[in-house]
Design an enzyme around this catalytic site. Structure first.
Site, PDB file in Angstrom:
ATOM      1  N   VAL A  77     -20.126  15.985  62.345  1.00  0.00           N
ATOM      2  CA  VAL A  77     -21.433  16.089  61.676  1.00  0.00           C
ATOM      3  C   VAL A  77     -22.296  14.881  62.058  1.00  0.00           C
ATOM      4  CG1 VAL A  77     -22.565  15.982  59.415  1.00  0.00           C
ATOM      5  CG2 VAL A  77     -20.638  17.544  59.780  1.00  0.00           C
ATOM      6  N   HIS A 125      16.055  35.138  37.140  1.00  0.00           N
ATOM      7  CA  HIS A 125      15.381  36.249  37.823  1.00  0.00           C
ATOM      8  C   HIS A 125      14.580  37.049  36.804  1.00  0.00           C
ATOM      9  CE1 HIS A 125      14.727  39.555  40.592  1.00  0.00           C
ATOM     10  NE2 HIS A 125      15.081  40.383  39.615  1.00  0.00           N
ATOM     11  N   GLY A 176     -15.602   0.437  32.286  1.00  0.00           N
ATOM     12  CA  GLY A 176     -17.057   0.407  32.404  1.00  0.00           C
ATOM     13  C   GLY A 176     -17.715   1.724  32.043  1.00  0.00           C
TER      14      GLY A 176
HETATM   15  C1  LIG Z   1     -12.909  15.938  42.684  1.00  0.00           C
HETATM   16  C2  LIG Z   1     -11.592  15.225  42.638  1.00  0.00           C
HETATM   17  C3  LIG Z   1     -10.454  15.950  42.366  1.00  0.00           C
HETATM   18  C4  LIG Z   1      -9.224  15.312  42.324  1.00  0.00           C
HETATM   19  N1  LIG Z   1      -8.124  16.050  42.039  1.00  0.00           N
HETATM   20  C5  LIG Z   1      -6.922  15.444  41.989  1.00  0.00           C
HETATM   21  C6  LIG Z   1      -5.764  16.180  41.650  1.00  0.00           C
HETATM   22  O1  LIG Z   1      -5.821  17.389  41.394  1.00  0.00           O
HETATM   23  N2  LIG Z   1      -4.583  15.530  41.592  1.00  0.00           N
HETATM   24  C7  LIG Z   1      -4.482  14.193  41.876  1.00  0.00           C
HETATM   25  O2  LIG Z   1      -3.377  13.665  41.828  1.00  0.00           O
HETATM   26  N3  LIG Z   1      -5.566  13.465  42.192  1.00  0.00           N
HETATM   27  C8  LIG Z   1      -6.773  14.052  42.244  1.00  0.00           C
HETATM   28  N4  LIG Z   1      -7.885  13.308  42.522  1.00  0.00           N
HETATM   29  C9  LIG Z   1      -7.706  11.863  42.781  1.00  0.00           C
HETATM   30  C10 LIG Z   1      -7.543  11.107  41.466  1.00  0.00           C
HETATM   31  O3  LIG Z   1      -8.673  11.328  40.660  1.00  0.00           O
HETATM   32  C11 LIG Z   1      -7.363   9.627  41.743  1.00  0.00           C
HETATM   33  O4  LIG Z   1      -6.305   9.439  42.642  1.00  0.00           O
HETATM   34  C12 LIG Z   1      -7.055   8.876  40.451  1.00  0.00           C
HETATM   35  O5  LIG Z   1      -8.081   9.042  39.517  1.00  0.00           O
HETATM   36  C13 LIG Z   1      -6.857   7.387  40.747  1.00  0.00           C
HETATM   37  O6  LIG Z   1      -6.589   6.727  39.552  1.00  0.00           O
HETATM   38  P1  LIG Z   1      -6.958   5.194  39.347  1.00  0.00           P
HETATM   39  O7  LIG Z   1      -6.491   4.856  37.981  1.00  0.00           O
HETATM   40  O8  LIG Z   1      -6.468   4.401  40.490  1.00  0.00           O
HETATM   41  O9  LIG Z   1      -8.546   5.119  39.436  1.00  0.00           O
HETATM   42  P2  LIG Z   1      -9.728   5.925  38.741  1.00  0.00           P
HETATM   43  O10 LIG Z   1      -9.284   7.176  38.129  1.00  0.00           O
HETATM   44  O11 LIG Z   1     -10.799   5.986  39.762  1.00  0.00           O
HETATM   45  O12 LIG Z   1     -10.173   4.996  37.546  1.00  0.00           O
HETATM   46  C14 LIG Z   1     -10.713   3.741  37.749  1.00  0.00           C
HETATM   47  C15 LIG Z   1     -11.561   3.375  36.559  1.00  0.00           C
HETATM   48  O13 LIG Z   1     -11.871   1.999  36.638  1.00  0.00           O
HETATM   49  C16 LIG Z   1     -13.173   1.787  36.146  1.00  0.00           C
HETATM   50  N5  LIG Z   1     -13.646   0.509  36.692  1.00  0.00           N
HETATM   51  C17 LIG Z   1     -13.824   0.170  37.991  1.00  0.00           C
HETATM   52  N6  LIG Z   1     -14.215  -1.098  38.104  1.00  0.00           N
HETATM   53  C18 LIG Z   1     -14.317  -1.569  36.847  1.00  0.00           C
HETATM   54  C19 LIG Z   1     -14.692  -2.819  36.296  1.00  0.00           C
HETATM   55  N7  LIG Z   1     -15.049  -3.847  37.068  1.00  0.00           N
HETATM   56  N8  LIG Z   1     -14.689  -2.960  34.960  1.00  0.00           N
HETATM   57  C20 LIG Z   1     -14.340  -1.940  34.140  1.00  0.00           C
HETATM   58  N9  LIG Z   1     -13.973  -0.724  34.601  1.00  0.00           N
HETATM   59  C21 LIG Z   1     -13.962  -0.566  35.929  1.00  0.00           C
HETATM   60  C22 LIG Z   1     -13.947   2.987  36.659  1.00  0.00           C
HETATM   61  O14 LIG Z   1     -15.095   3.203  35.870  1.00  0.00           O
HETATM   62  C23 LIG Z   1     -12.915   4.094  36.522  1.00  0.00           C
HETATM   63  O15 LIG Z   1     -13.064   4.789  35.298  1.00  0.00           O
HETATM   64  C24 LIG Z   1      -9.135  13.910  42.563  1.00  0.00           C
HETATM   65  C25 LIG Z   1     -10.283  13.170  42.819  1.00  0.00           C
HETATM   66  C26 LIG Z   1     -11.506  13.820  42.851  1.00  0.00           C
HETATM   67  C27 LIG Z   1     -12.729  13.013  43.122  1.00  0.00           C
END
Ligand SMILES: Cc1cc2nc3c(=O)[nH]c(=O)nc-3n(C[C@H](O)[C@H](O)[C@H](O)COP(=O)(O)OP(=O)(O)OC[C@H]3O[C@@H](n4cnc5c(N)ncnc54)[C@H](O)[C@@H]3O)c2cc1C
Length: 461
Positions: A232, A440, A33
Site C-alpha cells: 500500500v 461422543h 490513564g
Molecule cells: C481489536 C483488537 C482485538 C484483539 N483481540 C485479541 C484477542 O482476541 N485475544 C488476545 O489475546 N489479544 C487480543 N488483542 C490484543 C490484546 O488486546 C493485547 O495483547 C492486550 O490488551 C495487552 O495487554 P497489556 O496489559 O499489555 O496492555 P493493554 O491492554 O494495552 O493495557 C495497557 C493499559 O495501560 C494504560 N497506560 C499506558 N500508559 C499509561 C500511563 N503512563 N499511565 C497510566 N496508564 C497507562 C493504557 O491506558 C491501557 O489501558 C486484541 C487487540 C486489538 C486491538
C-alpha cells in the site's frame, strides 16, 4: 502514600499482576490513564471485537443455516446502533468486573497518567507515590503506515472500526493479520464488500501455511476478496470516501481502490509515551519494546515490565501470564511463563487456533516430525452443525511421539486447542491424547482422531 508495588496500566497484564500481588500479601496500587479498567483488551480489543463477531455470526447462521434445519421466518434485520449498544454493555460488564475484583482484593485504583521520575517513585498528576517496585504494563497502540492518514472515521484503526457510524458498503482492510481478518469478517457478514490488501503473498503470517491457505479459501467463500503481494502506497479520505493506492510487488504496477472505509490493521507497537523511560535510563530493544530479562526486570533496579510493552506475542493471555509470574517473583515465589505453549486464536467462523511449532518452523530447525491430520468432515457433531469444513493437524516428534504443536481450523478451535496445550505442558505424547477417552459426539473427538493419525491411524478418516 507508599506501596510494595505500583502497577502502571490496568490491561490484562497490569490488572492480573495487581490482583495476584495483592493475593500474595503485597500492598498494591494500579494506575490507569483511561476512564475504565481493562486496558486495550476489554475496552477496544479482545472483548468488543468478540461481541461483534458473536452478533454477526448469529446473523450468518440465521441467513445461511436456519432454513436447512427447518427454521423459517423473516430474515433478521440489523439494527447497527443496537448492536453497538450490546457491544458497549459487554464492555461495561467486563470493565466493572475488574473494578469489583480490585475492591475485593484491596488493590488501590489510581486514576491518571503515570510517570516514573526516579526508581521507587511514581508521579500521577500532582500526586507522588513511593513504592518498593514498579511494574510497567502500558500496552500497545496501532502501528502507523507511511502514506495512510488515519482520521478514525473514514480511515480507521481497530478502535474506529469497532465504532463506525454506519456499516460501510465497501471496506478495504490493509493487512491480513488477526485483527484485520476478524474485523473484515464482521463487516462482510453485515453485507459490506470487503477487500483485504496484504503485503505478503499469504494471509496470517506466522501461522501454519496449510491452515492459512484453507482459511483464505473459506473466507473467500464467505465473500471476502484478497489482494496479496501488494504494498500500500497511500490511503486518503475526501468527503467521507477513501482511496487506497497500492503497488503489486510482482510487477510494480500501481492500482487504486475506492471505499467508504479503510481499516489499517498492519500491527501494533509498544506504547510507552509519557512514562519518562529515557530519563530514567530504561533500555529499549531496537523495536521500541522495553528490554527485560527472564524475570521481567528492566535495566533499572525495582522497575519491571510485562505484556505488549515487552517482547513476545501481543496477546492478552501472554500479558496475563507475565502479570502473574512477575507478581509471584516479587512475592518471593518462582513465577514462570512457558513461551513454547502460548496458544493463538483467530475468532472468525470457523475459528483458527494454533500452539507450538509449525511444519515450517520444524523444517527450518531440521527436526524429524510426523503429522496427524483429521478433517471435521469425519466428525459427526461438526457435520450436524454445518461445521465440517476444516481440520485438526497435530505435529509430534518422529522418534519420541512427543507433541510439538497443533493447528486447528474449524468449529470452536479456540477452545479445542487447550486440550493440546495441557498435553504439551505435561510433555505428553500423541499416544497419550489418542488413548484418552473423548465424549461422543463432541468436536474434541477430532483432536483425538488427529492424535490417532500420528500412530496407527484415525478411525473415522
Ligand atoms: C481489536 C483488537 C482485538 C484483539 N483481540 C485479541 C484477542 O482476541 N485475544 C488476545 O489475546 N489479544 C487480543 N488483542 C490484543 C490484546 O488486546 C493485547 O495483547 C492486550 O490488551 C495487552 O495487554 P497489556 O496489559 O499489555 O496492555 P493493554 O491492554 O494495552 O493495557 C495497557 C493499559 O495501560 C494504560 N497506560 C499506558 N500508559 C499509561 C500511563 N503512563 N499511565 C497510566 N496508564 C497507562 C493504557 O491506558 C491501557 O489501558 C486484541 C487487540 C486489538 C486491538
Amino acid at each position: 502514600m507508599s506501596y510494595d508495588l505500583i502497577v502502571i496500566g490496568a490491561g490484562p497484564g497490569g490488572y492480573v499482576c495487581a490482583i495476584r500481588a495483592a493475593q500474595l500479601g503485597l500492598k498494591v496500587a494500579c494506575v490507569e490513564g483511561r476512564e475504565t479498567l481493562g486496558g486495550t483488551c476489554l475496552n477496544v480489543g479482545c472483548i468488543p471485537s468478540k461481541a461483534l463477531l458473536h452478533a454477526t455470526h448469529q446473523l450468518h447462521e440465521a441467513e445461511h443455516n436456519f432454513g436447512a434445519m427447518g427454521l423459517t421466518g423473516a430474515k433478521p434485520k440489523v439494527d447497527w446502533k443496537k448492536m453497538l449498544g450490546y457491544k458497549a454493555d459487554v464492555i461495561g460488564q467486563n470493565t466493572k468486573g475488574i473494578e469489583f475484583l480490585f475492591k475485593k482484593n484491596k488493590v488501590d485504583w489510581i486514576k491518571g497518567w503515570a510517570s516514573i521520575p526516579a526508581p521507587g517513585k511514581v508521579q500521577v498528576g500532582e500526586q507522588s507515590y513511593e513504592t518498593k517496585n514498579i511494574v510497567i504494563a502500558s500496552g500497545s497502540e496501532s502501528s502507523p503506515l507511511n502514506g495512510v492518514e488515519v482520521d478514525e472515521s473514514t480511515i480507521v484503526t481497530s478502535t474506529g472500526a469497532l465504532e463506525l457510524g454506519k456499516i460501510p458498503k465497501k471496506l478495504i482492510v490493509i493487512g491480513a493479520g488477526v485483527i484485520g481478518l476478524e474485523m473484515g469478517s464482521v463487516y462482510a457478514r453485515l453485507g459490506a464488500e470487503v477487500t483485504v490488501v496484504e503485503y505478503l503473498d499469504r494471509i496470517i503470517p506466522g501461522n501454519d501455511g496449510e491452515v492459512a491457505k484453507t482459511f483464505q479459501r473459506m473466507l473467500s467463500k464467505q465473500g471476502m476478496n484478497f489482494i496479496l503481494g501488494a504494498a500500500v502506497q497511500s490511503a486518503t479520505a475526501t468527503k467521507g470516501k477513501a482511496k487506497v493506492t497500492y503497488r503489486l510487488r510482482k510487477d510494480d504496477s500501481e492500482h487504486t481502490l475506492d471505499a467508504d472505509t479503510v481499516l489499517l490493521a498492519t500491527g501494533r507497537r509498544p506504547f510507552t509515551d509519557g512514562l519518562g523511560l529515557d530519563a530514567l535510563g530504561v533500555e529499549m530493544t531496537g523495536r521500541g519494546q522495553i528490554a527485560t530479562d527472564k524475570q521481567y526486570k528492566t535495566s533499572v533496579d525495582g522497575v519491571f515490565a510485562i505484556g505488549d510493552a515487552i517482547e513476545g506475542p501481543m496477546l492478552a493471555h501472554k500479558a496475563e501470564d507475565e502479570g502473574m509470574a512477575v507478581a509471584e517473583i516479587l512475592a518471593g515465589q518462582a513465577g514462570h511463563v512457558n513461551y513454547g505453549v502460548i496458544p493463538g486464536v483467530i475468532y472468525t467462523w470457523p475459528e483458527v487456533a494454533s500452539v507450538g511449532e509449525t511444519e515450517e518452523s520444524l523444517k527450518e530447525a531440521g527436526r524429524a516430525y510426523k503429522v496427524g491430520k483429521f478433517s471435521f468432515m469425519g466428525n459427526g457433531r461438526a457435520k450436524a452443525n454445518f461445521a465440517g469444513d476444516g481440520f485438526v493437524k497435530l505435529l509430534a516428534d518422529k522418534d519420541t511421539d512427543r507433541i510439538l504443536g497443533a493447528h486447528i481450523i474449524g468449529p470452536y478451535a479456540g477452545d479445542l486447542i487447550h486440550e493440546v496445550c495441557v498435553a504439551m505442558e505435561f510433555g505428553a505424547a500423541a499416544e497419550d491424547l489418542a488413548r484418552t477417552c473423548h465424549a461422543h459426539p463432541t468436536y474434541s473427538e477430532a483432536v483425538r482422531e488427529a492424535a490417532l493419525a500420528c500412530g496407527d491411524g484415525a478411525i473415522h478418516a
